[in-house]
Design a protein around this motif. Structure first.
Motif, PDB file in Angstrom:
ATOM      1  N   ALA A  60     -14.858 -31.588  -3.292  1.00  7.54           N
ATOM      2  CA  ALA A  60     -13.635 -31.000  -3.837  1.00  7.54           C
ATOM      3  C   ALA A  60     -13.763 -29.485  -3.845  1.00  7.54           C
ATOM      4  N   PHE A  61     -12.669 -28.817  -3.480  1.00 12.49           N
ATOM      5  CA  PHE A  61     -12.643 -27.355  -3.499  1.00 12.49           C
ATOM      6  C   PHE A  61     -11.202 -26.885  -3.562  1.00 12.49           C
ATOM      7  N   LYS A  62     -11.027 -25.635  -3.982  1.00 15.83           N
ATOM      8  CA  LYS A  62      -9.716 -24.995  -3.962  1.00 15.83           C
ATOM      9  C   LYS A  62      -9.765 -23.859  -2.955  1.00 15.83           C
ATOM     10  N   VAL A  63      -8.751 -23.782  -2.114  1.00 19.23           N
ATOM     11  CA  VAL A  63      -8.664 -22.695  -1.136  1.00 19.23           C
ATOM     12  C   VAL A  63      -8.425 -21.381  -1.866  1.00 19.23           C
ATOM     13  N   ALA A  91     -19.399 -32.299 -14.473  1.00 23.19           N
ATOM     14  CA  ALA A  91     -18.252 -33.201 -14.422  1.00 23.19           C
ATOM     15  C   ALA A  91     -17.032 -32.397 -14.000  1.00 23.19           C
ATOM     16  N   LEU A  92     -16.155 -33.018 -13.226  1.00 25.24           N
ATOM     17  CA  LEU A  92     -14.934 -32.366 -12.760  1.00 25.24           C
ATOM     18  C   LEU A  92     -13.815 -33.407 -12.747  1.00 25.24           C
ATOM     19  N   THR A  93     -12.664 -33.033 -13.285  1.00 26.57           N
ATOM     20  CA  THR A  93     -11.491 -33.902 -13.250  1.00 26.57           C
ATOM     21  C   THR A  93     -10.490 -33.331 -12.263  1.00 26.57           C
ATOM     22  N   ILE A  94     -10.090 -34.149 -11.299  1.00 25.68           N
ATOM     23  CA  ILE A  94      -9.085 -33.783 -10.301  1.00 25.68           C
ATOM     24  C   ILE A  94      -7.777 -34.434 -10.752  1.00 25.68           C
ATOM     25  N   PRO A  95      -6.744 -33.639 -11.065  1.00 27.67           N
ATOM     26  CA  PRO A  95      -5.473 -34.234 -11.492  1.00 27.67           C
ATOM     27  C   PRO A  95      -4.792 -35.005 -10.356  1.00 27.67           C
ATOM     28  N   ARG A 129       1.263 -26.450   2.118  1.00 29.11           N
ATOM     29  CA  ARG A 129      -0.065 -26.623   1.541  1.00 29.11           C
ATOM     30  C   ARG A 129      -0.078 -26.074   0.118  1.00 29.11           C
ATOM     31  N   ALA A 130      -0.653 -26.817  -0.796  1.00 22.32           N
ATOM     32  CA  ALA A 130      -0.795 -26.394  -2.189  1.00 22.32           C
ATOM     33  C   ALA A 130      -2.211 -25.850  -2.358  1.00 22.32           C
ATOM     34  N   THR A 131      -2.427 -24.640  -1.881  1.00 22.67           N
ATOM     35  CA  THR A 131      -3.777 -24.073  -1.793  1.00 22.67           C
ATOM     36  C   THR A 131      -4.414 -23.759  -3.148  1.00 22.67           C
ATOM     37  N   ASN A 132      -3.627 -23.795  -4.216  1.00 21.62           N
ATOM     38  CA  ASN A 132      -4.208 -23.577  -5.544  1.00 21.62           C
ATOM     39  C   ASN A 132      -4.522 -24.900  -6.245  1.00 21.62           C
ATOM     40  N   ASN A 133      -4.348 -26.022  -5.533  1.00 26.29           N
ATOM     41  CA  ASN A 133      -4.741 -27.343  -6.029  1.00 26.29           C
ATOM     42  C   ASN A 133      -6.005 -27.784  -5.303  1.00 26.29           C
ATOM     43  N   TRP A 134      -6.626 -28.843  -5.792  1.00 32.06           N
ATOM     44  CA  TRP A 134      -7.877 -29.326  -5.212  1.00 32.06           C
ATOM     45  C   TRP A 134      -7.644 -29.995  -3.864  1.00 32.06           C
TER      46      TRP A 134
END
Length: 158
Positions: A60-63, A91-95, A129-134
Protein backbone atom coordinates in the motif's frame (compact mmCIF):
# COMPACT_ATOMS: atom_id res chain seq x y z
CA UNK A 1 2.60 -9.21 -26.85
CA UNK A 2 4.80 -9.10 -23.71
CA UNK A 3 3.79 -11.58 -21.01
CA UNK A 4 3.08 -8.86 -18.44
CA UNK A 5 0.22 -7.33 -20.42
CA UNK A 6 -3.34 -8.45 -19.91
CA UNK A 7 -6.10 -6.99 -21.97
CA UNK A 8 -8.87 -7.00 -19.39
CA UNK A 9 -8.71 -4.15 -16.91
CA UNK A 10 -11.45 -4.06 -14.34
CA UNK A 11 -13.00 -1.79 -11.75
CA UNK A 12 -13.16 -3.17 -8.23
CA UNK A 13 -14.40 -1.92 -4.93
CA UNK A 14 -12.79 -3.05 -1.69
CA UNK A 15 -14.20 -2.62 1.77
CA UNK A 16 -11.95 -1.56 4.62
CA UNK A 17 -8.69 -3.52 4.75
CA UNK A 18 -6.63 -3.84 7.94
CA UNK A 19 -2.96 -4.67 7.39
CA UNK A 20 -0.20 -5.68 9.78
CA UNK A 21 3.37 -5.67 8.50
CA UNK A 22 6.20 -3.27 7.82
CA UNK A 23 6.52 0.32 6.67
CA UNK A 24 9.36 0.92 4.22
CA UNK A 25 10.58 4.51 4.13
CA UNK A 26 13.64 5.35 2.04
CA UNK A 27 14.81 7.38 -0.97
CA UNK A 28 13.37 6.72 -4.46
CA UNK A 29 15.49 3.97 -6.04
CA UNK A 30 16.13 2.25 -2.69
CA UNK A 31 12.52 0.99 -2.62
CA UNK A 32 13.40 -1.62 -5.26
CA UNK A 33 15.78 -3.25 -2.77
CA UNK A 34 14.04 -2.47 0.53
CA UNK A 35 10.51 -3.68 -0.33
CA UNK A 36 11.65 -7.26 -1.12
CA UNK A 37 13.66 -7.30 2.14
CA UNK A 38 10.60 -6.26 4.13
CA UNK A 39 8.45 -8.80 2.25
CA UNK A 40 10.91 -11.58 3.07
CA UNK A 41 10.94 -10.63 6.75
CA UNK A 42 7.13 -10.53 6.75
CA UNK A 43 7.01 -14.00 5.20
CA UNK A 44 9.38 -15.29 7.90
CA UNK A 45 7.40 -13.68 10.75
CA UNK A 46 3.81 -14.06 9.52
CA UNK A 47 3.17 -16.71 12.22
CA UNK A 48 3.56 -13.95 14.86
CA UNK A 49 0.55 -12.02 13.52
CA UNK A 50 -2.82 -12.65 15.18
CA UNK A 51 -6.25 -12.62 13.52
CA UNK A 52 -4.95 -13.34 10.00
CA UNK A 53 -7.54 -13.22 7.24
CA UNK A 54 -5.08 -14.40 4.58
CA UNK A 55 -1.31 -14.75 4.22
CA UNK A 56 -1.26 -13.01 0.83
CA UNK A 57 0.92 -9.92 1.04
CA UNK A 58 -0.55 -6.55 0.15
CA UNK A 59 1.50 -3.45 -0.64
CA UNK A 60 0.00 0.00 0.00
CA UNK A 61 1.19 3.50 -0.84
CA UNK A 62 -0.07 6.98 -1.65
CA UNK A 63 1.17 8.78 -4.74
CA UNK A 64 0.49 12.15 -3.09
CA UNK A 65 0.74 12.19 0.69
CA UNK A 66 -0.99 14.73 2.91
CA UNK A 67 1.21 14.04 5.94
CA UNK A 68 4.65 12.61 6.71
CA UNK A 69 3.09 9.58 8.45
CA UNK A 70 1.50 8.58 5.10
CA UNK A 71 4.79 8.63 3.19
CA UNK A 72 6.46 5.36 2.25
CA UNK A 73 5.34 1.87 1.29
CA UNK A 74 3.57 -0.62 3.54
CA UNK A 75 3.82 -4.37 3.01
CA UNK A 76 1.46 -6.36 5.16
CA UNK A 77 -1.05 -9.15 5.47
CA UNK A 78 -4.78 -8.64 6.07
CA UNK A 79 -6.16 -9.16 9.57
CA UNK A 80 -9.68 -9.06 10.98
CA UNK A 81 -8.65 -6.82 13.88
CA UNK A 82 -5.61 -5.23 15.45
CA UNK A 83 -4.38 -6.82 18.66
CA UNK A 84 -0.89 -7.53 19.95
CA UNK A 85 0.99 -6.14 16.94
CA UNK A 86 4.39 -7.92 16.86
CA UNK A 87 7.50 -5.92 17.79
CA UNK A 88 8.82 -3.87 14.88
CA UNK A 89 5.60 -4.20 12.88
CA UNK A 90 2.93 -1.60 12.22
CA UNK A 91 -0.82 -1.56 11.62
CA UNK A 92 -2.51 0.30 8.76
CA UNK A 93 -6.20 0.68 7.92
CA UNK A 94 -7.11 1.21 4.26
CA UNK A 95 -10.60 2.76 3.96
CA UNK A 96 -13.17 1.43 1.49
CA UNK A 97 -12.57 2.69 -2.04
CA UNK A 98 -12.98 1.99 -5.77
CA UNK A 99 -9.97 0.87 -7.83
CA UNK A 100 -8.93 0.28 -11.41
CA UNK A 101 -7.06 -3.02 -11.56
CA UNK A 102 -4.38 -4.41 -13.88
CA UNK A 103 -2.40 -7.64 -13.55
CA UNK A 104 1.37 -7.32 -13.91
CA UNK A 105 2.94 -10.65 -14.77
CA UNK A 106 6.63 -10.28 -15.56
CA UNK A 107 9.92 -8.77 -14.42
CA UNK A 108 10.00 -6.42 -11.44
CA UNK A 109 11.84 -3.81 -13.46
CA UNK A 110 8.92 -3.62 -15.91
CA UNK A 111 6.21 -2.79 -13.37
CA UNK A 112 6.37 0.89 -14.38
CA UNK A 113 5.16 -0.03 -17.86
CA UNK A 114 2.22 -1.90 -16.36
CA UNK A 115 1.32 1.18 -14.33
CA UNK A 116 1.46 3.28 -17.52
CA UNK A 117 -0.97 0.86 -19.19
CA UNK A 118 -3.27 1.07 -16.16
CA UNK A 119 -3.15 4.89 -16.09
CA UNK A 120 -3.93 5.06 -19.81
CA UNK A 121 -6.91 2.74 -19.34
CA UNK A 122 -8.18 4.92 -16.47
CA UNK A 123 -8.04 8.04 -18.66
CA UNK A 124 -9.63 6.30 -21.65
CA UNK A 125 -12.58 5.27 -19.48
CA UNK A 126 -13.23 8.77 -18.16
CA UNK A 127 -12.00 8.02 -14.65
CA UNK A 128 -9.69 10.13 -12.53
CA UNK A 129 -6.85 8.76 -10.42
CA UNK A 130 -7.33 9.48 -6.72
CA UNK A 131 -3.64 10.00 -6.00
CA UNK A 132 -4.24 11.10 -2.40
CA UNK A 133 -5.90 7.74 -1.61
CA UNK A 134 -4.16 4.41 -1.05
CA UNK A 135 -3.02 2.41 -4.06
CA UNK A 136 -2.77 -1.35 -3.49
CA UNK A 137 -0.61 -4.17 -4.84
CA UNK A 138 -1.74 -7.76 -4.21
CA UNK A 139 1.16 -10.28 -4.28
CA UNK A 140 1.57 -14.03 -4.01
CA UNK A 141 4.00 -14.52 -1.10
CA UNK A 142 6.24 -17.00 -2.85
CA UNK A 143 6.61 -14.69 -5.85
CA UNK A 144 7.32 -11.30 -4.28
CA UNK A 145 11.05 -11.77 -3.78
CA UNK A 146 11.84 -13.30 -7.19
CA UNK A 147 12.86 -11.30 -10.26
CA UNK A 148 9.61 -12.29 -11.97
CA UNK A 149 6.41 -11.51 -10.15
CA UNK A 150 2.68 -11.60 -10.50
CA UNK A 151 0.99 -8.68 -8.81
CA UNK A 152 -2.43 -7.10 -9.16
CA UNK A 153 -2.00 -3.33 -9.36
CA UNK A 154 -4.98 -1.43 -7.94
CA UNK A 155 -4.99 2.33 -8.48
CA UNK A 156 -7.60 4.33 -6.55
CA UNK A 157 -10.07 6.13 -8.84
CA UNK A 158 -12.99 8.51 -8.64
Amino acid sequence: MPNHIRTENVLKEFGEIKLVGFRVLCEGDAYQKEIPKAAKELEERVNEIRYLVDTRQIGAFKVETQAAEEDGYWIGVPVSRFNDIPDGMVALTIPSHKYASFMHNGPKYDIGNSYQILHQWIAEHGLTRATNNWSLEFYQMEEISSEELRVELCDAVI
